[in-house]
Structures are given as C-alpha cells and as structure tokens.
Design an enzyme around this catalytic site. Structure first.
Site, mmCIF file in Angstrom:
data_model
loop_
_atom_site.group_PDB
_atom_site.id
_atom_site.type_symbol
_atom_site.label_atom_id
_atom_site.label_comp_id
_atom_site.label_asym_id
_atom_site.label_seq_id
_atom_site.Cartn_x
_atom_site.Cartn_y
_atom_site.Cartn_z
ATOM 1 N N ASP A 1 -7.178 -1.861 -0.170
ATOM 2 C CA ASP A 1 -6.152 -2.731 0.583
ATOM 3 C C ASP A 1 -7.168 -3.982 0.950
ATOM 4 O O ASP A 1 -8.183 -3.990 1.607
ATOM 5 C CB ASP A 1 -5.916 -1.990 1.845
ATOM 6 C CG ASP A 1 -4.757 -2.790 2.546
ATOM 7 O OD1 ASP A 1 -4.866 -4.023 2.733
ATOM 8 O OD2 ASP A 1 -4.052 -2.279 3.373
ATOM 9 N N ASP B 1 -9.747 -0.274 4.132
ATOM 10 C CA ASP B 1 -8.748 -0.680 4.851
ATOM 11 C C ASP B 1 -9.059 -1.029 6.202
ATOM 12 O O ASP B 1 -9.832 -0.647 6.868
ATOM 13 C CB ASP B 1 -7.710 0.277 4.853
ATOM 14 C CG ASP B 1 -6.031 -0.220 4.787
ATOM 15 O OD1 ASP B 1 -5.876 -1.244 5.778
ATOM 16 O OD2 ASP B 1 -5.267 0.354 4.340
ATOM 17 N N HIS C 1 0.706 -1.344 0.048
ATOM 18 C CA HIS C 1 -0.013 -0.076 -0.018
ATOM 19 C C HIS C 1 0.809 1.417 0.099
ATOM 20 O O HIS C 1 0.262 2.406 -0.320
ATOM 21 C CB HIS C 1 -0.913 -0.012 1.203
ATOM 22 C CG HIS C 1 -2.333 0.431 0.820
ATOM 23 N ND1 HIS C 1 -3.390 0.509 1.590
ATOM 24 C CD2 HIS C 1 -2.780 1.318 -0.294
ATOM 25 C CE1 HIS C 1 -4.463 1.214 1.103
ATOM 26 N NE2 HIS C 1 -3.852 1.666 -0.003
ATOM 27 N N HIS D 1 4.016 0.906 4.299
ATOM 28 C CA HIS D 1 2.792 0.820 3.946
ATOM 29 C C HIS D 1 1.951 1.195 4.868
ATOM 30 O O HIS D 1 0.800 1.273 4.595
ATOM 31 C CB HIS D 1 2.729 -0.609 3.335
ATOM 32 C CG HIS D 1 2.408 -1.662 4.358
ATOM 33 N ND1 HIS D 1 1.968 -2.894 4.250
ATOM 34 C CD2 HIS D 1 3.066 -1.614 5.795
ATOM 35 C CE1 HIS D 1 2.127 -3.730 5.584
ATOM 36 N NE2 HIS D 1 2.712 -2.954 6.439
ATOM 37 N N HIS E 1 -6.534 -0.623 8.232
ATOM 38 C CA HIS E 1 -5.764 0.109 8.958
ATOM 39 C C HIS E 1 -6.010 1.493 8.365
ATOM 40 O O HIS E 1 -6.329 1.879 7.129
ATOM 41 C CB HIS E 1 -4.217 -0.262 8.651
ATOM 42 C CG HIS E 1 -3.924 -1.807 8.774
ATOM 43 N ND1 HIS E 1 -4.176 -2.604 7.810
ATOM 44 C CD2 HIS E 1 -3.564 -2.342 9.751
ATOM 45 C CE1 HIS E 1 -3.754 -3.781 8.213
ATOM 46 N NE2 HIS E 1 -3.444 -3.605 9.586
HETATM 47 N N1 LIG Z 1 -1.296 -1.141 4.331
HETATM 48 C C1 LIG Z 1 -1.230 -2.002 5.362
HETATM 49 N N2 LIG Z 1 -1.509 -3.122 5.310
HETATM 50 N N3 LIG Z 1 -0.708 -1.515 6.484
HETATM 51 C C2 LIG Z 1 -0.577 -2.153 7.585
HETATM 52 C C3 LIG Z 1 -0.082 -1.254 8.800
HETATM 53 C C4 LIG Z 1 0.355 -1.833 9.995
HETATM 54 C C5 LIG Z 1 0.803 -1.124 11.147
HETATM 55 N N4 LIG Z 1 -0.060 -0.058 11.293
HETATM 56 C C6 LIG Z 1 2.223 -0.468 10.904
HETATM 57 O O1 LIG Z 1 2.290 0.684 10.753
HETATM 58 O O2 LIG Z 1 3.233 -1.161 10.861
HETATM 59 MN MN LIG Z 2 -3.235 -0.221 3.736
HETATM 60 MN MN LIG Z 3 -4.214 -2.649 5.550
#
Ligand SMILES: NC(=[NH2+])NCCC[C@H](N)C(=O)O
Ligand SMILES: [Mn+2]
Ligand SMILES: [Mn+2]
Length: 306
Positions: free
Chosen positions: A230, A127, A100, A144, A129
C-alpha cells in the site's frame, strides 16, 4: 543474484473500496512511470496483460457497514481469477491497483495456489493501516480498510470465501510493517486475532533492519512470499499521491532497505501495488518512487551487478 519467474502486470483500475476517487488511475500512472521497462532492465521477462474490467464506482454511501459490497465482490472475483491464472502458468503476478480491497482477491488466489502446491505462504503487508476493520467497527464503510480481516475470516461470506473456505489465510502467515493508524474497534480486533504488527514505534526503536529481519524470519526455500504494498506505507512527504496519508512513515532510505531485504530472500512470488492516487499526486512523483522501490524489491542494489 536471484532469478525470478516471468512477470505479468495486471491492472485493476478501480477505487471501489476507497474513500477518495482517483486510485482507479493507478495502473496507468505506474505504466507511465515506466514500471515494465524498469523491470525489463533488471533482466526480467515482463508481459503487461492490460486492465481487468468491472463495475463502475456508483459512489454511494455505505449500506449495512459496507460501501459498494457487490461491486467490491465483482472486482475481487476478477482479480482472483487473473492472479490465479498467472500463478498456474508459473508466472509472478503484479497487481496494479486500484485500492487495497483488491488484496482479498489477489491474496485469496495466492493462498489457494500455495495450498494446492504445498507451499508455505508468508504475506508482508506494507501499510500505514492495519486494514482489519469489519462492518460493525469500520469508521467509514470503505472496504479497503477491511481486506486483512476478510482474508483471516472476519467479514461477509462473499469476501471471506472468495477463493476457498474461510479463513483463506492464517493470521500467523502475515507480518504488517509500517503501521501507524489503527481505529479504536480495530485495535481490539487485531489484538484478539493475534496479528503480528511491526508498527512505526517499533521500527523507530529497533530500526528497519532488525524489524525486517524479524518479519522475514523463518522464510525458507519452500516459502512463497507475497508483498502487499500500500503506497501510503511511505511517509507522505515523499509519497503524496495517496488518498489516506498518515504522517510518520518510512523515509526513502528506510523504504529502500525494506525492499532490499525482501529481495535478498529471493522468495517473492507475487506483489500488489495499491492505493496510488494520481489525482492527488504531484507530477507522478509517487508513481516514480513506487517504481524505484519495486526495482529494489527485484534486486536492484548500489554495488552488486545484476
Ligand atoms: N487501504 C487503505 N488505505 N486503508 C485505509 C483505511 C482507513 C480506515 N482505517 C478505514 O477503515 O476507513
Ligand atoms: Mn491498505
Ligand atoms: Mn493504507
């Protein structure tokens, strides 16, 4: 029935911003799942541009809060250039990620295009997140987890100014749907920035239909709608092929309704499909589901003929 511009598929085979290897295989898994033909069967004109190139993943630990910053910048430059070229040609780019972090380049290019054409941009960020971390608050260093923050001007200049002056995107242009994992420092920052988040509790309480109606409110004929999908948005029981699964996501019907309601606006102008990780998938079922949902996003419905 809405008409859509001709579509260009752009593969970006990298997991440069992720914490697990495997998202680099995402573009091919989506092709194997029949994405292009599924869209063609909807009467759409589809060209597959093949894959972009970029640096290999050196798989290093984070430095100063970022893992692989220079490689992330290189991939995002390539993505922004390719997405921008498709938009300039009057086409609808679909970015096949890849992780992402690539949304920085993709949405950066879309935002620049909208600015130049006097269009109003609305970004729907589907998403689990919020992806609103910075180098000082990230628990992982994985970029990401930072693309929304970078687009809104929080991040290193190489990324916040990738496709124009920072912020490339106004916070009030974004609606986040399906959110159920926000890190402690990230919670503070999303509140401070005023991000509009439709989290899973809100969706549980008022239902996907009303949540989407609110998220899509205000879209008009001059709106360019960008969907950043995502795949970990989906509940992991139906979509195991992602690196960062979080339980409690939308089920099959909720996800379909979300896509169908976006399709009804007729305003989709660009799309990212990211974080699909075939190394963690089961017989490509997550890729097949993503294709099924993208068909709905482009207007497939149970009762209406094309
Ligand atoms: N695009 C994604 N899958 N992002 C996941 C991020 C997970 C977590 N919040 C991090 O910053 O490490
Ligand atoms: Mn994401
Ligand atoms: Mn995600």
């Amino acid at each position: 029935m809405h008409t859509f511009p001709p579509i260009s598929l752009i593969g970006a085979p990298t997991d440069i911003g992720a914490g697990h290897r495997g998202a680099a295989m995402g573009p091919e898994a989506l092709r194997v799942a029949g994405l292009a033909d599924a869209l063609r069967s909807r009467g759409l004109d589809v060209i597959d541009r093949g894959n972009l190139g970029g640096p290999a993943n050196p798989w290093q630990p984070p430095e100063q809060g970022y893992r692989h910053l220079s490689e992330v910048v290189a991939w995002n430059r390539a993505v922004a250039q390719a997405v921008g070229a498709e938009l300039d040609g009057g086409r609808l780019p679909i970015l096949l990620g890849g992780d992402h972090c690539l949304a920085i380049g993709s949405i950066g290019a879309v935002a620049r295009h909208c600015r130049e054409r006097g269009k109003t941009l609305r970004v729907l960020w589907l998403d689990a997140h919020a992806d609103f971390n910075t180098s000082t608050i990230t628990p992982s260093g994985n970029v990401h987890g930072m693309p929304v923050a970078c687009l809104c001007g929080y991040g290193p200049r190489e990324l916040t100014e990738l496709a124009g002056a920072a912020p490339m995107l106004a916070t009030d242009a974004i609606r986040q749907i399906g959110i159920r994992s926000v890190d402690p420092g990230e919670k503070r920052l999303v509140r401070e920035a005023g991000l509009d988040i439709y989290d899973m509790r809100y969706i549980d309480e008022i239902g996907m239909m009303r949540a989407m109606a609110e998220a899509l409110d205000g879209i008009d004929a001059n709106t360019h709608l960008h969907v950043s999908f995502d795949v970990d948005f989906l509940d992991p029981t139906i979509a195991p092929g992602v690196g960062t699964t979080i339980p409690g996501g939308p089920n099959y019907r909720e996800a379909q309704l979300c896509m169908e309601m976006i399709a009804d606006t007729g305003r989709i102008g660009s799309l990212d499909i990211v974080e699909l990780n075939p190394a963690l998938d089961v017989r490509n079922q997550t890729a097949l589901l993503a294709v099924d949902l993208v068909e709905s996003l482009f207007g497939k419905s149970t009762l209406m003929r094309d």
